[in-house]
Motif scaffolding. Structure first.
Motif, mmCIF file in Angstrom:
data_model
loop_
_atom_site.group_PDB
_atom_site.id
_atom_site.type_symbol
_atom_site.label_atom_id
_atom_site.label_comp_id
_atom_site.label_asym_id
_atom_site.label_seq_id
_atom_site.Cartn_x
_atom_site.Cartn_y
_atom_site.Cartn_z
ATOM 1 N N GLN A 40 -20.418 14.909 -5.333
ATOM 2 C CA GLN A 40 -19.253 14.222 -4.784
ATOM 3 C C GLN A 40 -17.967 14.989 -5.057
ATOM 4 O O GLN A 40 -17.137 15.161 -4.151
ATOM 5 C CB GLN A 40 -19.154 12.815 -5.378
ATOM 6 N N VAL A 41 -17.782 15.464 -6.292
ATOM 7 C CA VAL A 41 -16.519 16.151 -6.603
ATOM 8 C C VAL A 41 -16.451 17.525 -5.938
ATOM 9 O O VAL A 41 -15.363 17.975 -5.565
ATOM 10 C CB VAL A 41 -16.278 16.260 -8.126
ATOM 11 N N PHE A 42 -17.586 18.201 -5.778
ATOM 12 C CA PHE A 42 -17.571 19.466 -5.040
ATOM 13 C C PHE A 42 -17.124 19.224 -3.604
ATOM 14 O O PHE A 42 -16.313 19.982 -3.054
ATOM 15 C CB PHE A 42 -18.959 20.125 -5.066
ATOM 16 N N ASN A 43 -17.630 18.169 -2.999
ATOM 17 C CA ASN A 43 -17.250 17.849 -1.627
ATOM 18 C C ASN A 43 -15.773 17.499 -1.541
ATOM 19 O O ASN A 43 -15.062 17.948 -0.631
ATOM 20 C CB ASN A 43 -18.092 16.679 -1.122
ATOM 21 N N GLU A 44 -15.273 16.729 -2.499
ATOM 22 C CA GLU A 44 -13.864 16.345 -2.497
ATOM 23 C C GLU A 44 -12.952 17.548 -2.668
ATOM 24 O O GLU A 44 -11.922 17.666 -1.989
ATOM 25 C CB GLU A 44 -13.606 15.325 -3.620
ATOM 26 N N ALA A 45 -13.331 18.459 -3.575
ATOM 27 C CA ALA A 45 -12.495 19.636 -3.831
ATOM 28 C C ALA A 45 -12.429 20.552 -2.618
ATOM 29 O O ALA A 45 -11.391 21.158 -2.331
ATOM 30 C CB ALA A 45 -13.019 20.397 -5.044
ATOM 31 N N GLU A 46 -13.541 20.644 -1.897
ATOM 32 C CA GLU A 46 -13.577 21.540 -0.737
ATOM 33 C C GLU A 46 -12.878 20.935 0.478
ATOM 34 O O GLU A 46 -12.164 21.622 1.200
ATOM 35 C CB GLU A 46 -15.031 21.879 -0.412
ATOM 36 N N THR A 47 -13.084 19.644 0.701
ATOM 37 C CA THR A 47 -12.502 19.022 1.894
ATOM 38 C C THR A 47 -11.013 18.758 1.738
ATOM 39 O O THR A 47 -10.279 18.717 2.730
ATOM 40 C CB THR A 47 -13.225 17.699 2.223
ATOM 41 N N SER A 48 -10.536 18.600 0.512
ATOM 42 C CA SER A 48 -9.113 18.343 0.306
ATOM 43 C C SER A 48 -8.256 19.575 0.541
ATOM 44 O O SER A 48 -7.065 19.473 0.823
ATOM 45 C CB SER A 48 -8.865 17.830 -1.120
ATOM 46 N N GLY A 49 -8.871 20.740 0.409
ATOM 47 C CA GLY A 49 -8.123 21.984 0.541
ATOM 48 C C GLY A 49 -7.344 22.357 -0.693
ATOM 49 O O GLY A 49 -6.686 23.401 -0.722
ATOM 50 N N LEU A 50 -7.410 21.527 -1.727
ATOM 51 C CA LEU A 50 -6.660 21.789 -2.960
ATOM 52 C C LEU A 50 -7.447 22.651 -3.942
ATOM 53 O O LEU A 50 -6.863 23.229 -4.862
ATOM 54 C CB LEU A 50 -6.287 20.461 -3.639
ATOM 55 N N VAL A 214 -27.867 27.124 -20.094
ATOM 56 C CA VAL A 214 -28.084 27.230 -18.648
ATOM 57 C C VAL A 214 -27.550 25.944 -18.022
ATOM 58 O O VAL A 214 -27.944 24.851 -18.418
ATOM 59 C CB VAL A 214 -29.565 27.413 -18.316
ATOM 60 N N GLU A 215 -26.644 26.093 -17.076
ATOM 61 C CA GLU A 215 -25.982 24.948 -16.456
ATOM 62 C C GLU A 215 -26.515 24.740 -15.040
ATOM 63 O O GLU A 215 -26.743 25.691 -14.294
ATOM 64 C CB GLU A 215 -24.461 25.199 -16.412
ATOM 65 N N PHE A 216 -26.679 23.475 -14.675
ATOM 66 C CA PHE A 216 -27.110 23.114 -13.321
ATOM 67 C C PHE A 216 -25.956 22.439 -12.600
ATOM 68 O O PHE A 216 -25.342 21.505 -13.110
ATOM 69 C CB PHE A 216 -28.310 22.158 -13.382
ATOM 70 N N GLN A 217 -25.665 22.936 -11.383
ATOM 71 C CA GLN A 217 -24.597 22.360 -10.575
ATOM 72 C C GLN A 217 -25.151 21.952 -9.221
ATOM 73 O O GLN A 217 -25.885 22.710 -8.587
ATOM 74 C CB GLN A 217 -23.453 23.365 -10.391
ATOM 75 N N ALA A 218 -24.790 20.751 -8.776
ATOM 76 C CA ALA A 218 -25.217 20.228 -7.483
ATOM 77 C C ALA A 218 -24.133 20.550 -6.456
ATOM 78 O O ALA A 218 -23.084 19.911 -6.438
ATOM 79 C CB ALA A 218 -25.455 18.728 -7.567
ATOM 80 N N LEU A 219 -24.377 21.541 -5.617
ATOM 81 C CA LEU A 219 -23.347 22.012 -4.701
ATOM 82 C C LEU A 219 -23.267 21.198 -3.418
ATOM 83 O O LEU A 219 -22.194 20.993 -2.856
ATOM 84 C CB LEU A 219 -23.574 23.483 -4.348
ATOM 85 N N SER A 220 -24.410 20.758 -2.918
ATOM 86 C CA SER A 220 -24.399 20.018 -1.644
ATOM 87 C C SER A 220 -25.668 19.208 -1.479
ATOM 88 O O SER A 220 -26.644 19.415 -2.179
ATOM 89 C CB SER A 220 -24.243 20.978 -0.473
#
Length: 220
Positions: A40-50, A214-220
């Motif tokens: 959710q936060v990856f999507n928000e950061a990308e769509t906001s343009g900020l 080792v870190e796991f990130q959910a990108l999409s």
């Protein structure tokens, strides 16, 4: 009253500084919840343009060694992944074009999913004793409908930055290899990258054990 206030502050600080190793004890359900929040936060950061939102800041890392984004001799680069393939031989994606700066998602500690996997000195080989930690992540990835995960290798500051970066790359790829070959996760759902010592979990002590993770990130 002052004593109680100070004690509360100390306790709060200790909780905030809880080491990454504690995340090895998270349940499958708790990990899934964190990953959904990450998505959710990856999507928000990308769509906001900020380039940032609460809990996430997208950081451009221009000096990532090409090795971080290029395949090793045993791991080829996939041009694209849709999360539908199941062939273990399908190549694992590199995280970025080695000729372009990498945009790394720096997540707040409470959103991170870290595993402290113990590797041998100067080694990226995965010991049998460490595999149960990844078996839990295997269950998580199979239950999740997230399309793309990034596996990020991190180190502490012992050794040179160049050495740490390369070692973190190899360890991230070894984790991905296990998830594909032994767990059956589609390779098209995985990216690997090594960030070396750049983003310590414990910023107060860059040499602390919990920074080797080792870190796991959910990108999409």
């Amino acid at each position: 009253m002052r004593f109680r206030t100070n004690l509360s502050l100390v306790c709060a600080a200790l909780v905030a500084a809880a080491p990454a190793v504690a995340q090895n004890d998270l349940s499958v359900e708790e990990i899934l919840e964190r990953l959904e929040k990450q998505k959710q936060v990856f999507n928000e950061a990308e769509t906001s343009g900020l380039g940032e939102t609460r809990g996430l800041k997208l950081v451009t890392v221009e000096d990532v060694d090409a090795e971080s984004a290029a395949p090793s001799d045993s791991v080829a680069v996939s041009a694209q992944g849709n999360g539908t393939a199941t062939d273990p031989d399908e190549p694992i994606q590199a995280a970025a074009d080695p000729n372009q700066p990498l945009v790394f998602g720096q997540l707040a500690p409470e959103l991170q999913v870290n595993l402290q996997i113990t590797f041998g000195f100067d080694s990226a080989a995965l010991a049998d004793s460490e595999k149960p930690k990844l078996d839990k992540m295997c269950a998580v990835l199979k239950q999740s409908d997230i399309n793309l995960f990034r596996i990020v290798g991190h180190t502490d500051t012992s050794g040179s930055a160049e050495y740490n970066e390369r070692l973190s790359v190899l360890r991230a790829k070894e984790v991905a290899r296990y998830l594909v070959e032994d767990c059956g996760v589609a390779a098209s759902r995985l990216q690997t990258i090594g960030m070396g010592e750049r983003f310590p979990y414990n910023t107060a002590d860059p040499r602390a054990d919990e920074n080797r993770r080792v870190e796991f990130q959910a990108l999409s």
